[in-house]
Design a protein around this motif. Structure first.
Motif, PDB file in Angstrom:
ATOM      1  N   PHE A 156     -23.170  12.368 -11.982  1.00 46.15           N
ATOM      2  CA  PHE A 156     -22.676  12.266 -10.605  1.00 46.15           C
ATOM      3  C   PHE A 156     -21.159  12.438 -10.519  1.00 46.15           C
ATOM      4  N   HIS A 157     -20.557  12.988 -11.569  1.00 45.18           N
ATOM      5  CA  HIS A 157     -19.106  13.205 -11.611  1.00 45.18           C
ATOM      6  C   HIS A 157     -18.340  11.902 -11.410  1.00 45.18           C
ATOM      7  N   LEU A 158     -18.924  10.810 -11.891  1.00 44.93           N
ATOM      8  CA  LEU A 158     -18.302   9.503 -11.677  1.00 44.93           C
ATOM      9  C   LEU A 158     -16.935   9.405 -12.336  1.00 44.93           C
ATOM     10  N   ALA A 159     -16.825   9.878 -13.578  1.00 45.15           N
ATOM     11  CA  ALA A 159     -15.536   9.799 -14.280  1.00 45.15           C
ATOM     12  C   ALA A 159     -14.481  10.633 -13.563  1.00 45.15           C
ATOM     13  N   TYR A 160     -14.891  11.779 -13.039  1.00 47.88           N
ATOM     14  CA  TYR A 160     -13.959  12.640 -12.300  1.00 47.88           C
ATOM     15  C   TYR A 160     -13.481  11.924 -11.030  1.00 47.88           C
ATOM     16  N   ILE A 161     -14.416  11.348 -10.291  1.00 49.89           N
ATOM     17  CA  ILE A 161     -14.074  10.649  -9.050  1.00 49.89           C
ATOM     18  C   ILE A 161     -13.156   9.464  -9.327  1.00 49.89           C
ATOM     19  N   VAL A 162     -13.459   8.730 -10.400  1.00 51.63           N
ATOM     20  CA  VAL A 162     -12.647   7.568 -10.747  1.00 51.63           C
ATOM     21  C   VAL A 162     -11.221   7.989 -11.093  1.00 51.63           C
ATOM     22  N   HIS A 163     -11.067   9.097 -11.814  1.00 49.85           N
ATOM     23  CA  HIS A 163      -9.723   9.568 -12.154  1.00 49.85           C
ATOM     24  C   HIS A 163      -8.978  10.060 -10.906  1.00 49.85           C
ATOM     25  N   PHE A 164      -9.717  10.588  -9.948  1.00 46.59           N
ATOM     26  CA  PHE A 164      -9.092  10.950  -8.672  1.00 46.59           C
ATOM     27  C   PHE A 164      -8.563   9.689  -7.985  1.00 46.59           C
ATOM     28  N   ILE A 165      -9.357   8.634  -7.991  1.00 42.31           N
ATOM     29  CA  ILE A 165      -8.942   7.366  -7.388  1.00 42.31           C
ATOM     30  C   ILE A 165      -7.724   6.800  -8.117  1.00 42.31           C
ATOM     31  N   PHE A 166      -7.711   6.931  -9.460  1.00 46.29           N
ATOM     32  CA  PHE A 166      -6.541   6.487 -10.216  1.00 46.29           C
ATOM     33  C   PHE A 166      -5.287   7.234  -9.759  1.00 46.29           C
ATOM     34  N   GLY A 167      -5.445   8.544  -9.529  1.00 41.04           N
ATOM     35  CA  GLY A 167      -4.314   9.344  -9.067  1.00 41.04           C
ATOM     36  C   GLY A 167      -3.773   8.828  -7.747  1.00 41.04           C
ATOM     37  N   VAL A 168      -4.677   8.450  -6.849  1.00 50.26           N
ATOM     38  CA  VAL A 168      -4.252   7.856  -5.575  1.00 50.26           C
ATOM     39  C   VAL A 168      -3.425   6.604  -5.840  1.00 50.26           C
ATOM     40  N   GLY A 169      -3.846   5.843  -6.834  1.00 49.60           N
ATOM     41  CA  GLY A 169      -3.158   4.595  -7.161  1.00 49.60           C
ATOM     42  C   GLY A 169      -1.776   4.778  -7.760  1.00 49.60           C
ATOM     43  N   PHE A 170      -1.497   5.962  -8.365  1.00 41.36           N
ATOM     44  CA  PHE A 170      -0.178   6.192  -8.953  1.00 41.36           C
ATOM     45  C   PHE A 170       0.939   5.970  -7.947  1.00 41.36           C
ATOM     46  N   LEU A 171       0.840   6.645  -6.824  1.00 36.19           N
ATOM     47  CA  LEU A 171       1.956   6.713  -5.880  1.00 36.19           C
ATOM     48  C   LEU A 171       1.730   5.967  -4.575  1.00 36.19           C
ATOM     49  N   LEU A 172       0.515   5.533  -4.309  1.00 35.05           N
ATOM     50  CA  LEU A 172       0.240   4.914  -3.012  1.00 35.05           C
ATOM     51  C   LEU A 172       1.128   3.713  -2.718  1.00 35.05           C
ATOM     52  N   PRO A 173       1.304   2.772  -3.654  1.00 33.00           N
ATOM     53  CA  PRO A 173       2.176   1.631  -3.338  1.00 33.00           C
ATOM     54  C   PRO A 173       3.604   2.055  -3.007  1.00 33.00           C
ATOM     55  N   GLY A 174       4.186   2.939  -3.840  1.00 28.25           N
ATOM     56  CA  GLY A 174       5.541   3.416  -3.560  1.00 28.25           C
ATOM     57  C   GLY A 174       5.620   4.168  -2.251  1.00 28.25           C
ATOM     58  N   ASN A 175       4.610   5.012  -1.996  1.00 29.72           N
ATOM     59  CA  ASN A 175       4.564   5.751  -0.731  1.00 29.72           C
ATOM     60  C   ASN A 175       4.459   4.810   0.464  1.00 29.72           C
ATOM     61  N   THR A 176       3.773   3.704   0.274  1.00 34.06           N
ATOM     62  CA  THR A 176       3.600   2.735   1.362  1.00 34.06           C
ATOM     63  C   THR A 176       4.940   2.124   1.770  1.00 34.06           C
ATOM     64  N   PHE A 177       5.750   1.740   0.773  1.00 40.46           N
ATOM     65  CA  PHE A 177       7.074   1.192   1.082  1.00 40.46           C
ATOM     66  C   PHE A 177       7.915   2.210   1.852  1.00 40.46           C
ATOM     67  N   ILE A 178       7.839   3.484   1.425  1.00 38.86           N
ATOM     68  CA  ILE A 178       8.648   4.514   2.069  1.00 38.86           C
ATOM     69  C   ILE A 178       8.105   4.871   3.455  1.00 38.86           C
ATOM     70  N   THR A 179       6.777   4.882   3.591  1.00 40.72           N
ATOM     71  CA  THR A 179       6.164   5.263   4.863  1.00 40.72           C
ATOM     72  C   THR A 179       6.433   4.232   5.953  1.00 40.72           C
ATOM     73  N   ALA A 180       6.642   2.999   5.567  1.00 38.54           N
ATOM     74  CA  ALA A 180       6.950   1.953   6.548  1.00 38.54           C
ATOM     75  C   ALA A 180       8.423   1.967   6.937  1.00 38.54           C
ATOM     76  N   VAL A 181       9.052   3.137   6.804  1.00 42.01           N
ATOM     77  CA  VAL A 181      10.491   3.262   7.053  1.00 42.01           C
ATOM     78  C   VAL A 181      10.852   2.881   8.491  1.00 42.01           C
ATOM     79  N   ASP A 182       9.988   3.182   9.469  1.00 43.85           N
ATOM     80  CA  ASP A 182      10.282   2.829  10.861  1.00 43.85           C
ATOM     81  C   ASP A 182      10.436   1.320  11.019  1.00 43.85           C
ATOM     82  N   TYR A 183       9.538   0.587  10.390  1.00 45.94           N
ATOM     83  CA  TYR A 183       9.586  -0.875  10.453  1.00 45.94           C
ATOM     84  C   TYR A 183      10.838  -1.408   9.765  1.00 45.94           C
ATOM     85  N   PHE A 184      11.077  -0.961   8.532  1.00 45.29           N
ATOM     86  CA  PHE A 184      12.232  -1.457   7.781  1.00 45.29           C
ATOM     87  C   PHE A 184      13.552  -1.055   8.431  1.00 45.29           C
ATOM     88  N   SER A 185      13.626   0.162   8.978  1.00 44.29           N
ATOM     89  CA  SER A 185      14.859   0.619   9.631  1.00 44.29           C
ATOM     90  C   SER A 185      15.143  -0.188  10.893  1.00 44.29           C
TER      91      SER A 185
END
Length: 414
Positions: free
Chosen positions: A26-55
């Motif tokens: 079911f391509h489970l390992a492939y899907i899981v590695h895709f999810i890991f990729g999302v996890g690489f940058l999502l937290p950092g992107n979240t801090f930056i994306t909330a720029v309107d609030y922080f500004s």
């Protein structure tokens, strides 16, 4: 003879070693590695994306540039430390600690907002705590990324490609969230707080999913097969009491692995210097539109993120394996500097929305494709027992490029 997992002309195929490679059901390992990729940058992107609030609550602060520079520099230092201790540390432990720290850093902002800031403007102690959370996020990023990229380097190419595509998808996710929240929430204290809490809430949920997926995927037969393959290769090397590929011009050491991938590492470093010296700081803070107003930087970020995802996905269909071509293409991206300068200081027609948006899309797609190719190729140029080291070396150069690029972004305002 050692074991390779690449497709190079001098690399024996895994099928010649064992014809019973488990299927990725079911391509489970492939899907899981895709999810890991999302996890690489999502937290950092979240801090930056909330720029309107922080500004809004911290006026006069260059949020994007500060958060990006702090996170990248801390992540780089963390990865360098990991590289020196990679053989003595467990990728399993690094990944789990990294994910836990991600959750802790993301929880900080909603807690600070609820207990202290409460939407009020100018409480800069809250800003300092937020910067500390970004530091924790940088440490987490270094631990998690080095662990996942190192482990994916020991697997066939498609799993590294999946991680790269997921990495780009994280940018698309936060861009979509920002567009939605800007459209539905008012641009006041209440609306900005709601949008920021939504960003961080979604990110926390996804990081918990990453944590669960990792501990489940570790037991998948296809993952276990390549782990066993690496273990056998390491045992053979120790039994022989000599470096693998003794006829090779390089010995099986960290320095020799670095020498083997040095041009690919330099190209990946250069890619991120160029991209992050322009994006997101210059694009979000230094370009303006009378037509789109404050929607302009949001839409530009969405364009870059979407085309970055397209570029990250393209290696699944066509992968350039010629190192000279990849390095030359990375050098060619230096042309983005005069082109973006033209959009800022050049003739009036270049300072309009279409040229800037076109360049932003090209920046994204070239970054995505070349960055993913340069993540896939290096681990396949070394024996499987050194693939993790090659992957971590690339992460070091990636984060060095990200750090230099984010610091260089300040040059646009000098």
């Amino acid at each position: 003879m050692g074991l390779f997992i690449g497709n190079g002309a001098d690399a024996p195929l895994l099928s010649s070693i064992s014809p019973k490679i488990p299927k990725d059901t079911f391509h489970l390992a492939y899907i899981v590695h895709f999810i890991f990729g999302v996890g690489f940058l999502l937290p950092g992107n979240t801090f930056i994306t909330a720029v309107d609030y922080f500004s809004y609550i911290y006026p006069g602060v260059n949020i994007n540039r500060i958060f990006t520079a702090v996170k990248m520099v801390v992540c780089f230092i963390t990865v360098v430390i990991v590289l020196g201790w990679a053989r003595k540390s467990s990728s399993y432990l690094r990944i789990n600690i990294g994910l836990a720290l991600f959750v802790a850093s993301l929880l900080t902002v909603p807690i600070i907002d609820l207990a202290y800031v409460k939407g009020r403007v100018g409480l800069y102690n809250g800003f300092y705590v937020t910067v500390a959370a970004v530091v924790v996020c940088g440490v987490a990023n270094g631990l998690f990324e080095s662990g996942v990229v190192g482990a994916a380097g020991e697997l066939p190419e498609r799993y590294m490609q999946a991680s790269g595509a997921g990495l780009a998808a994280s940018g698309v996710i936060v861009s979509v969230l920002r567009i939605i929240t800007k459209a539905i929430y008012p641009h006041d204290a209440s609306g900005l707080r709601s949008s920021a809490n939504l960003y961080f809430g979604v990110s926390i949920v996804i990081m918990v999913i990453c944590l669960i997926c990792y501990n489940i995927s570790n037991k998948l037969p296809v993952i276990q097969y390549y782990k066993d393959l690496k273990t056998k290769a390491q045992e053979e090397e120790e039994e022989n009491d000599k470096p693998y590929l003794s006829k090779s011009p390089w010995k099986s050491s960290l320095w020799d692995v670095t020498r083997r991938v040095k041009w690919l590492a330099f190209a990946r470093f250069l890619i991120f210097v160029v991209t992050f010296s322009i994006f997101p700081g210059h694009i979000t803070e230094d370009v303006h539109s009378r037509i789109l107003n404050d929607w302009y930087p949001i839409l530009l970020i969405a364009c870059e993120s979407l085309f970055n995802l397209v570029g990250m996905s393209l290696p699944a269909f066509y992968l350039i394996k010629n190192e000279n071509v990849v390095v030359t293409a990375s050098l060619a991206r230096l042309l983005f500097y005069p082109l973006f300068l033209g959009c800022w200081y050049g003739p009036a027609f270049l300072q309009t929305e279409i040229p800037t948006a076109t360049l932003t899309c090209l920046l994204g797609i070239t970054n995505g494709y070349l960055a993913n190719v340069l993540l896939i190729l290096p681990p396949k140029t070394v024996p499987i027992q050194h693939a993790e080291a090659a992957g971590i070396v690339m992460v070091v150069f990636s984060n060095l490029g990200l750090s230099v690029g984010s610091i260089a972004s300040w040059l646009w305002i000098i």
